[in-house]
Design a protein around this motif. Sequence first.
Motif, PDB file in Angstrom:
ATOM      1  N   LEU A 157      11.885  -3.320   2.813  1.00 44.02           N
ATOM      2  CA  LEU A 157      10.902  -2.276   2.572  1.00 44.02           C
ATOM      3  C   LEU A 157       9.621  -2.871   1.996  1.00 44.02           C
ATOM      4  O   LEU A 157       9.592  -4.007   1.529  1.00 44.02           O
ATOM      5  CB  LEU A 157      11.473  -1.225   1.614  1.00 44.02           C
ATOM      6  N   TYR A 158       8.558  -2.087   2.033  1.00 41.81           N
ATOM      7  CA  TYR A 158       7.283  -2.534   1.495  1.00 41.81           C
ATOM      8  C   TYR A 158       7.263  -2.360  -0.017  1.00 41.81           C
ATOM      9  O   TYR A 158       7.758  -1.358  -0.551  1.00 41.81           O
ATOM     10  CB  TYR A 158       6.129  -1.752   2.128  1.00 41.81           C
ATOM     11  N   VAL A 159       6.696  -3.340  -0.715  1.00 39.06           N
ATOM     12  CA  VAL A 159       6.660  -3.342  -2.175  1.00 39.06           C
ATOM     13  C   VAL A 159       5.220  -3.567  -2.635  1.00 39.06           C
ATOM     14  O   VAL A 159       4.524  -4.452  -2.133  1.00 39.06           O
ATOM     15  CB  VAL A 159       7.563  -4.447  -2.755  1.00 39.06           C
ATOM     16  N   GLN A 208       0.077   3.507  -4.227  1.00 34.76           N
ATOM     17  CA  GLN A 208       1.481   3.741  -4.566  1.00 34.76           C
ATOM     18  C   GLN A 208       2.054   4.876  -3.713  1.00 34.76           C
ATOM     19  O   GLN A 208       3.169   4.781  -3.202  1.00 34.76           O
ATOM     20  CB  GLN A 208       1.605   4.087  -6.055  1.00 34.76           C
ATOM     21  N   LYS A 209       1.295   5.957  -3.563  1.00 30.23           N
ATOM     22  CA  LYS A 209       1.762   7.092  -2.766  1.00 30.23           C
ATOM     23  C   LYS A 209       1.965   6.691  -1.300  1.00 30.23           C
ATOM     24  O   LYS A 209       2.952   7.068  -0.661  1.00 30.23           O
ATOM     25  CB  LYS A 209       0.765   8.247  -2.842  1.00 30.23           C
ATOM     26  N   LEU A 210       1.017   5.933  -0.773  1.00 26.94           N
ATOM     27  CA  LEU A 210       1.089   5.554   0.628  1.00 26.94           C
ATOM     28  C   LEU A 210       2.241   4.600   0.906  1.00 26.94           C
ATOM     29  O   LEU A 210       2.879   4.673   1.971  1.00 26.94           O
ATOM     30  CB  LEU A 210      -0.237   4.934   1.077  1.00 26.94           C
ATOM     31  N   VAL A 211       2.520   3.711  -0.028  1.00 27.12           N
ATOM     32  CA  VAL A 211       3.663   2.800   0.151  1.00 27.12           C
ATOM     33  C   VAL A 211       4.964   3.583   0.190  1.00 27.12           C
ATOM     34  O   VAL A 211       5.856   3.312   1.007  1.00 27.12           O
ATOM     35  CB  VAL A 211       3.698   1.731  -0.957  1.00 27.12           C
ATOM     36  N   SER A 212       5.078   4.585  -0.664  1.00 28.14           N
ATOM     37  CA  SER A 212       6.280   5.428  -0.663  1.00 28.14           C
ATOM     38  C   SER A 212       6.438   6.140   0.682  1.00 28.14           C
ATOM     39  O   SER A 212       7.527   6.182   1.260  1.00 28.14           O
ATOM     40  CB  SER A 212       6.210   6.464  -1.787  1.00 28.14           C
ATOM     41  N   LYS A 213       5.335   6.692   1.200  1.00 24.63           N
ATOM     42  CA  LYS A 213       5.386   7.370   2.492  1.00 24.63           C
ATOM     43  C   LYS A 213       5.689   6.394   3.627  1.00 24.63           C
ATOM     44  O   LYS A 213       6.427   6.716   4.571  1.00 24.63           O
ATOM     45  CB  LYS A 213       4.062   8.097   2.753  1.00 24.63           C
ATOM     46  N   LEU A 214       5.128   5.201   3.524  1.00 23.70           N
ATOM     47  CA  LEU A 214       5.363   4.174   4.531  1.00 23.70           C
ATOM     48  C   LEU A 214       6.846   3.793   4.570  1.00 23.70           C
ATOM     49  O   LEU A 214       7.444   3.684   5.654  1.00 23.70           O
ATOM     50  CB  LEU A 214       4.507   2.950   4.204  1.00 23.70           C
ATOM     51  N   ASN A 215       7.443   3.633   3.410  1.00 24.12           N
ATOM     52  CA  ASN A 215       8.865   3.286   3.342  1.00 24.12           C
ATOM     53  C   ASN A 215       9.753   4.416   3.841  1.00 24.12           C
ATOM     54  O   ASN A 215      10.824   4.175   4.401  1.00 24.12           O
ATOM     55  CB  ASN A 215       9.242   2.885   1.922  1.00 24.12           C
ATOM     56  N   GLU A 216       9.308   5.651   3.645  1.00 21.51           N
ATOM     57  CA  GLU A 216      10.066   6.783   4.186  1.00 21.51           C
ATOM     58  C   GLU A 216      10.101   6.715   5.715  1.00 21.51           C
ATOM     59  O   GLU A 216      11.144   6.949   6.339  1.00 21.51           O
ATOM     60  CB  GLU A 216       9.427   8.105   3.738  1.00 21.51           C
ATOM     61  N   ILE A 249      -5.893  -3.397   0.968  1.00 17.28           N
ATOM     62  CA  ILE A 249      -5.819  -4.135   2.234  1.00 17.28           C
ATOM     63  C   ILE A 249      -4.490  -3.819   2.892  1.00 17.28           C
ATOM     64  O   ILE A 249      -3.473  -3.663   2.214  1.00 17.28           O
ATOM     65  CB  ILE A 249      -5.936  -5.650   1.966  1.00 17.28           C
ATOM     66  N   THR A 250      -4.493  -3.729   4.216  1.00 11.69           N
ATOM     67  CA  THR A 250      -3.251  -3.400   4.917  1.00 11.69           C
ATOM     68  C   THR A 250      -2.970  -4.381   6.046  1.00 11.69           C
ATOM     69  O   THR A 250      -3.887  -4.815   6.758  1.00 11.69           O
ATOM     70  CB  THR A 250      -3.309  -1.983   5.518  1.00 11.69           C
ATOM     71  N   ASN A 251      -1.724  -4.751   6.197  1.00  9.76           N
ATOM     72  CA  ASN A 251      -1.245  -5.413   7.412  1.00  9.76           C
ATOM     73  C   ASN A 251       0.243  -5.140   7.550  1.00  9.76           C
ATOM     74  O   ASN A 251       0.894  -4.706   6.596  1.00  9.76           O
ATOM     75  CB  ASN A 251      -1.570  -6.917   7.437  1.00  9.76           C
ATOM     76  N   VAL A 252       0.787  -5.389   8.725  1.00 10.27           N
ATOM     77  CA  VAL A 252       2.145  -4.935   9.021  1.00 10.27           C
ATOM     78  C   VAL A 252       3.212  -5.724   8.262  1.00 10.27           C
ATOM     79  O   VAL A 252       4.325  -5.231   8.066  1.00 10.27           O
ATOM     80  CB  VAL A 252       2.392  -4.985  10.546  1.00 10.27           C
ATOM     81  N   ILE A 253       2.898  -6.921   7.805  1.00 10.44           N
ATOM     82  CA  ILE A 253       3.878  -7.721   7.066  1.00 10.44           C
ATOM     83  C   ILE A 253       3.894  -7.341   5.593  1.00 10.44           C
ATOM     84  O   ILE A 253       4.938  -7.039   5.015  1.00 10.44           O
ATOM     85  CB  ILE A 253       3.590  -9.232   7.211  1.00 10.44           C
ATOM     86  N   LYS A 254       2.743  -7.330   4.957  1.00 12.25           N
ATOM     87  CA  LYS A 254       2.643  -7.017   3.533  1.00 12.25           C
ATOM     88  C   LYS A 254       2.745  -5.525   3.266  1.00 12.25           C
ATOM     89  O   LYS A 254       3.253  -5.089   2.227  1.00 12.25           O
ATOM     90  CB  LYS A 254       1.314  -7.560   2.986  1.00 12.25           C
ATOM     91  N   GLY A 255       2.232  -4.728   4.177  1.00 12.39           N
ATOM     92  CA  GLY A 255       2.146  -3.293   3.944  1.00 12.39           C
ATOM     93  C   GLY A 255       0.802  -2.960   3.326  1.00 12.39           C
ATOM     94  O   GLY A 255      -0.225  -2.968   4.008  1.00 12.39           O
ATOM     95  N   ILE A 256       0.795  -2.704   2.019  1.00 13.05           N
ATOM     96  CA  ILE A 256      -0.443  -2.371   1.307  1.00 13.05           C
ATOM     97  C   ILE A 256      -0.614  -3.317   0.124  1.00 13.05           C
ATOM     98  O   ILE A 256       0.296  -3.486  -0.693  1.00 13.05           O
ATOM     99  CB  ILE A 256      -0.419  -0.918   0.810  1.00 13.05           C
TER     100      ILE A 256
END
Length: 281
Positions: free
Chosen positions: A120-122, A266-274, A242-249
């Motif tokens: 998951l993204y962290v 923080q909110k977007l990472v949670s949604k991304l992991n969902e 900054i965003t990319n598909v490996i790191k996430g955010i």
Amino acid sequence: MINFNGTLVTQESNILTQNRGFLYGDAVFETVKIVNSQVLYLEDHYFRLMASMRVVRMEIPMDFTMEYFEEQILSLTNKLGISAAARTRVTVFRNDGGYYLPIDKTVSFLVHATALDSTLYVIDEEEYEVDLFKDFYVTKQLLSSIKSTNRLLNVTASIFASENGLDNCLLLNDSKNVVEAIQGNIFMLVGNKLVTPPVSEGCVNGVLRKQLLKLAKTIEGVEVAEEVISPFDLQKADELFITNVIKGIQPITKYRKKTFKTDLSQKLVSKLNEVVSVTLS
């Protein structure tokens, strides 16, 4: 014969002597994230690769389907025994021959992979400082939006960042507007408005950029826009990331004397992991 690092060897002993990706940057690539033997955002990656090949007039093999693309990636990670998460790069290059003008439009490809620590993204909680890179500029053209192996600007900017104690640099286009970071797209939150530069400004058409534009619209009270970002706008921002598909955010915490919050990140990472969890279920 060729001279390789001061030693005369046969030309056949070094595959790079005719490789067009090495000689001319005549290659395009995709970097994908594998989680639990699945390619995240498979369709987006595949169609971006096909679009990139068409832009540079490569001949796309008839059997290079999305299923074939996926199979070639997963056959490697499975053979390597990477079952959790991996960073995998697919590089497609035009076959040997010719100088600037290729004598063969057909292509070959290379896949390599390395294991990742997390599925998951962290969010990275450490301080993350950036500044502008002004030595060279991204041009506002279609070639800038694809992932080609001609990344000298990014390499030089990375060295500049390292030499100046920075974690990253923001790249400018030939209109002196902010385009992206060295290895990802840039987003800026001002008040309740989340902005990222349009692809027409010269930024890479990022796969995760596309996903986050959708996800951000699901957050109540957040307005999403693709607009030009000037260096002066950065000082007005409440958040930068900054965003990319490996790191996430990757949140930016400091730009010159300005510090930034990370609430939306923080909110977007949670949604991304969902989304990732649903994809893998």
